[in-house]
Design a protein around this motif. Structure first.
Motif, PDB file in Angstrom:
ATOM      1  N   ASP B  90       1.060   2.533 -10.846  1.00 50.99           N
ATOM      2  CA  ASP B  90       1.267   2.443  -9.389  1.00 50.99           C
ATOM      3  C   ASP B  90       2.238   1.323  -9.055  1.00 50.99           C
ATOM      4  O   ASP B  90       3.099   1.450  -8.188  1.00 50.99           O
ATOM      5  CB  ASP B  90      -0.066   2.167  -8.677  1.00 50.99           C
ATOM      6  N   LEU B  91       2.059   0.213  -9.766  1.00 47.79           N
ATOM      7  CA  LEU B  91       2.871  -0.972  -9.493  1.00 47.79           C
ATOM      8  C   LEU B  91       4.329  -0.756  -9.896  1.00 47.79           C
ATOM      9  O   LEU B  91       5.254  -1.124  -9.175  1.00 47.79           O
ATOM     10  CB  LEU B  91       2.288  -2.155 -10.264  1.00 47.79           C
ATOM     11  N   LEU B  92       4.492  -0.128 -11.056  1.00 45.08           N
ATOM     12  CA  LEU B  92       5.845   0.010 -11.594  1.00 45.08           C
ATOM     13  C   LEU B  92       6.609   1.180 -10.985  1.00 45.08           C
ATOM     14  O   LEU B  92       7.824   1.124 -10.847  1.00 45.08           O
ATOM     15  CB  LEU B  92       5.795   0.146 -13.121  1.00 45.08           C
ATOM     16  N   PHE B  93       5.885   2.251 -10.616  1.00 45.66           N
ATOM     17  CA  PHE B  93       6.582   3.442 -10.139  1.00 45.66           C
ATOM     18  C   PHE B  93       6.234   3.799  -8.693  1.00 45.66           C
ATOM     19  O   PHE B  93       6.795   4.719  -8.134  1.00 45.66           O
ATOM     20  CB  PHE B  93       6.270   4.647 -11.048  1.00 45.66           C
ATOM     21  N   GLY B  94       5.298   3.074  -8.073  1.00 43.09           N
ATOM     22  CA  GLY B  94       4.880   3.396  -6.700  1.00 43.09           C
ATOM     23  C   GLY B  94       5.727   2.677  -5.667  1.00 43.09           C
ATOM     24  O   GLY B  94       6.768   2.085  -5.976  1.00 43.09           O
ATOM     25  N   LYS B  95       5.238   2.686  -4.428  1.00 41.51           N
ATOM     26  CA  LYS B  95       5.969   2.035  -3.330  1.00 41.51           C
ATOM     27  C   LYS B  95       5.838   0.523  -3.474  1.00 41.51           C
ATOM     28  O   LYS B  95       4.801   0.008  -3.900  1.00 41.51           O
ATOM     29  CB  LYS B  95       5.378   2.470  -1.984  1.00 41.51           C
ATOM     30  N   LYS B  96       6.866  -0.173  -3.044  1.00 37.68           N
ATOM     31  CA  LYS B  96       6.882  -1.630  -3.191  1.00 37.68           C
ATOM     32  C   LYS B  96       5.801  -2.291  -2.332  1.00 37.68           C
ATOM     33  O   LYS B  96       5.173  -3.261  -2.727  1.00 37.68           O
ATOM     34  CB  LYS B  96       8.256  -2.183  -2.819  1.00 37.68           C
ATOM     35  N   GLU B  97       5.551  -1.711  -1.121  1.00 37.57           N
ATOM     36  CA  GLU B  97       4.579  -2.315  -0.205  1.00 37.57           C
ATOM     37  C   GLU B  97       3.175  -2.277  -0.809  1.00 37.57           C
ATOM     38  O   GLU B  97       2.394  -3.214  -0.650  1.00 37.57           O
ATOM     39  CB  GLU B  97       4.558  -1.574   1.146  1.00 37.57           C
ATOM     40  N   ASP B  98       2.857  -1.188  -1.526  1.00 34.87           N
ATOM     41  CA  ASP B  98       1.521  -1.060  -2.130  1.00 34.87           C
ATOM     42  C   ASP B  98       1.313  -2.115  -3.210  1.00 34.87           C
ATOM     43  O   ASP B  98       0.196  -2.570  -3.450  1.00 34.87           O
ATOM     44  CB  ASP B  98       1.347   0.339  -2.755  1.00 34.87           C
ATOM     45  N   GLY B  99       2.404  -2.485  -3.854  1.00 37.71           N
ATOM     46  CA  GLY B  99       2.313  -3.440  -4.961  1.00 37.71           C
ATOM     47  C   GLY B  99       1.942  -4.846  -4.516  1.00 37.71           C
ATOM     48  O   GLY B  99       1.455  -5.641  -5.309  1.00 37.71           O
ATOM     49  N   ASP B 100       2.131  -5.155  -3.233  1.00 38.08           N
ATOM     50  CA  ASP B 100       1.828  -6.507  -2.760  1.00 38.08           C
ATOM     51  C   ASP B 100       0.341  -6.822  -2.780  1.00 38.08           C
ATOM     52  O   ASP B 100      -0.053  -7.982  -2.733  1.00 38.08           O
ATOM     53  CB  ASP B 100       2.378  -6.702  -1.343  1.00 38.08           C
ATOM     54  N   THR B 101      -0.490  -5.785  -2.809  1.00 39.90           N
ATOM     55  CA  THR B 101      -1.938  -6.014  -2.855  1.00 39.90           C
ATOM     56  C   THR B 101      -2.523  -5.680  -4.225  1.00 39.90           C
ATOM     57  O   THR B 101      -3.724  -5.793  -4.428  1.00 39.90           O
ATOM     58  CB  THR B 101      -2.639  -5.140  -1.796  1.00 39.90           C
TER      59      THR B 101
END
Lengths: 292, 260
Positions: B90-101
């Protein structure tokens, strides 16, 4: 020697090096209690263990005389605990601020030095340790330092460097029932004494030394290789005199030269020639027989 | 839960403020992890599980064999499961905003960022409920060495584990259990393993047999109870084991039923 170091208090920095299989925490506690029995003030900076774990099994009458600095709960400042001892507090100024100006001699205990060495460069750590112990501080004199080190977490090179900086290095090796401790102590004069001692720690945390072997004893036990020689390596005075006075046969000394010259002048030499009757000597051609 | 292992460990799995290290060398020590996970859930503990090696369904299938339903436990709020494999992707291939949490967002930073987000996740997962009954919190990590493979340094991993110990064991009197797979060629992994060993109260070291593979003996387990207080000494016992479908049998060295 270990007993002496424990009772009288080793000056400067003392390190107890242990490993996973041979924990040195009891030996550390034994030294801590000896320090308290001498009436010293004790400051413990703990990174490895919590306050509860450190005082588990600690004799109650001494616990109140220990000032505990908690470097375990929040060493990196994540929890913003103002009372916590953080990694950045490991400086001479910060530690001396916490120690204050006590009337009694002070011993600082580090539990453990390995935690600091994993996060701060060796040179900075050595500077801080020497800064704390080498010179007397205003208001509290010279400090003693006692540190537990997990030797199996560091490279031999780092341990070697550290052992040259500190005054006393106790390496817990142990075997079977008893602990085997290798002691390396540097005196004020700079002389280094090493010994190996086998001991057990009693319930009162006193040391019971079972066997002591220092470097002097080892020398006595060593076999002298010159003992059974068939020739002598050293000369007595009379032997040396005789040796020096003896004239060697092939050395052409001035005495010998003069004696030879005098003997040749006193007696006349003569050459006798007895020709072979078979010789046919031709005076005109002496090389006749060469068949040239 | 394996009753034989429970009796070897002296009964109760839940002891206040204890750290358990499971070290596996040349063998799979997962059966120990499944034992502790099912034991803690049966004892009614609140468990935070950092599963960095396998998917949730993998752990759930095995837990069901041992009589524990992880889906149910998660639904009831007794289990918080961090699925490391999914979080990473999720972190590497998902949306950048989701990665902040994302608790594993240290992966994105290349500046040696610490594992504080992961620690914050553990704290939030094991926070005492406002009105509900408070139970012993437990943190399980499978496996600590994966954090090294993800780019964290040994000091960062040890800092994370120390904060978890301070929070779970000292503050809330809970338990921490972590598994690490031994690899003598990986120096950082060895350093983390030895450091955690120094800090643990109980060490379970599972090893493959030094003599090689055997059909009836799957490995040996060394249980080390570390000195709990000054004046005590470490105590260690060695057993061999055989893993069966739903249980594990333990026996003294050389006393396998197949041999006798």
């Amino acid at each position: 020697m270990l007993q002496e170091l424990r009772t009288t208090g080793s000056p400067g920095i003392t390190i107890i090096s242990d490993s996973v299989l041979l924990p040195g925490r009891d030996l550390l506690l034994s030294f801590i209690l000896a320090s308290l029995q001498r009436g010293e003030q004790l400051h413990v900076i703990a990174f490895d263990v919590s306050r509860e774990d450190f005082f588990a099994g600690f004799p109650g009458e001494f616990a109140s005389r220990v000032t505990f600095h908690d470097g375990f709960s929040d060493p990196l400042g994540w929890e913003s605990d103002p009372s916590a001892f953080t990694r950045d507090d490991f400086t001479v100024t910060s530690i001396m601020k916490r120690v204050g100006r006590p009337e009694l001699p002070v011993t600082i205990v580090l539990d453990s030095l390995s935690w600091i060495l994993a996060r701060i460069p060796l040179t900075s750590v050595c500077h801080t340790l020497l800064g704390l112990t080498a010179a007397p501080h205003e208001g509290c004199g010279k400090l003693r330092m006692l540190a537990l080190l997990h030797g199996d977490l560091h490279s031999p090179a780092l341990l070697g460097s550290l052992s040259t900086v500190v005054d006393t290095f106790l390496d817990v090796r142990g075997s079977g029932e008893h602990l085997h401790v290798c002691v390396r102590h540097r005196r004020k004069t700079g002389k280094v004494i090493s010994s190996g001692e086998e001991l057990r720690i009693l319930d009162t945390f006193a040391l019971d030394i079972m066997m002591h072997r220092d470097s002097a004893t080892r020398k006595e036990n060593e076999v002298d290789p010159t003992k059974d020689l068939t020739f002598n390596l050293r000369l007595s005075d009379t032997e040396r005199e005789r040796k020096e006075s003896a004239a060697l046969p092939y050395v052409f000394s001035s005495n010998k030269k003069s004696s030879l010259l005098s003997s040749s002048s006193s007696s006349s030499a003569k050459i006798y020639y007895d020709p072979d009757p078979a010789d046919d000597v031709d005076d005109e051609d002496p090389d006749d027989d060469l068949d040239v | 839960m394996f009753p034989e292992l429970n009796s070897l460990l002296g009964g109760g799995t839940v002891q206040q403020g204890k750290v358990t290290l499971v070290a596996a060398r040349r063998t799979d020590g997962n059966f120990l992890l499944h034992h502790f996970l099912s034991s803690y859930l049966r004892a009614g503990c609140n468990v935070c599980f950092l599963g960095l090696v396998q998917s949730f369904s993998h752990y759930n299938i095995i837990a069901q064999k041992l009589g524990v339903n992880l889906v149910l436990a998660r639904g009831e709020g007794r289990l918080v499961f961090l699925e490391g494999l999914r979080s990473c992707t999720d972190l590497l291939f998902g949306k950048k905003e989701d990665g902040d949490t994302n608790p594993l967002r240290f992966l994105r930073c290349r500046d040696g960022s610490d594992l504080r987000p992961l620690y914050d996740f553990v704290c939030a997962s094991l926070a005492p409920p406002s009105g509900g009954s408070w139970r012993c919190p437990v943190l399980i990590v499978d496996d600590v060495g994966v954090l090294l493979s993800l780019g964290a340094t040994a000091a960062q991993v040890l800092d994370f584990m120390q904060y978890c110990r301070a929070h779970v064991c000292c503050k809330h009197k809970g338990n921490v259990l972590c598994l690490i797979r031994g690899d003598s060629e990986d120096e950082e992994n060895e350093l983390v393993m030895k450091s955690l060993w120094h800090q643990s109260n109980l060490v379970l070291q599972a090893e493959g047999l030094p003599t090689g593979f055997c059909k009836d003996v799957h490995g040996q387990l060394t249980i080390t109870w570390r000195a709990a207080a000054a004046g005590e000494r470490d105590r260690a016992e060695l057993y061999q084991y055989k893993i069966q479908d739903k249980s594990v049998s333990f026996f003294a060295r050389g006393l396998s039923a197949a041999v006798l």
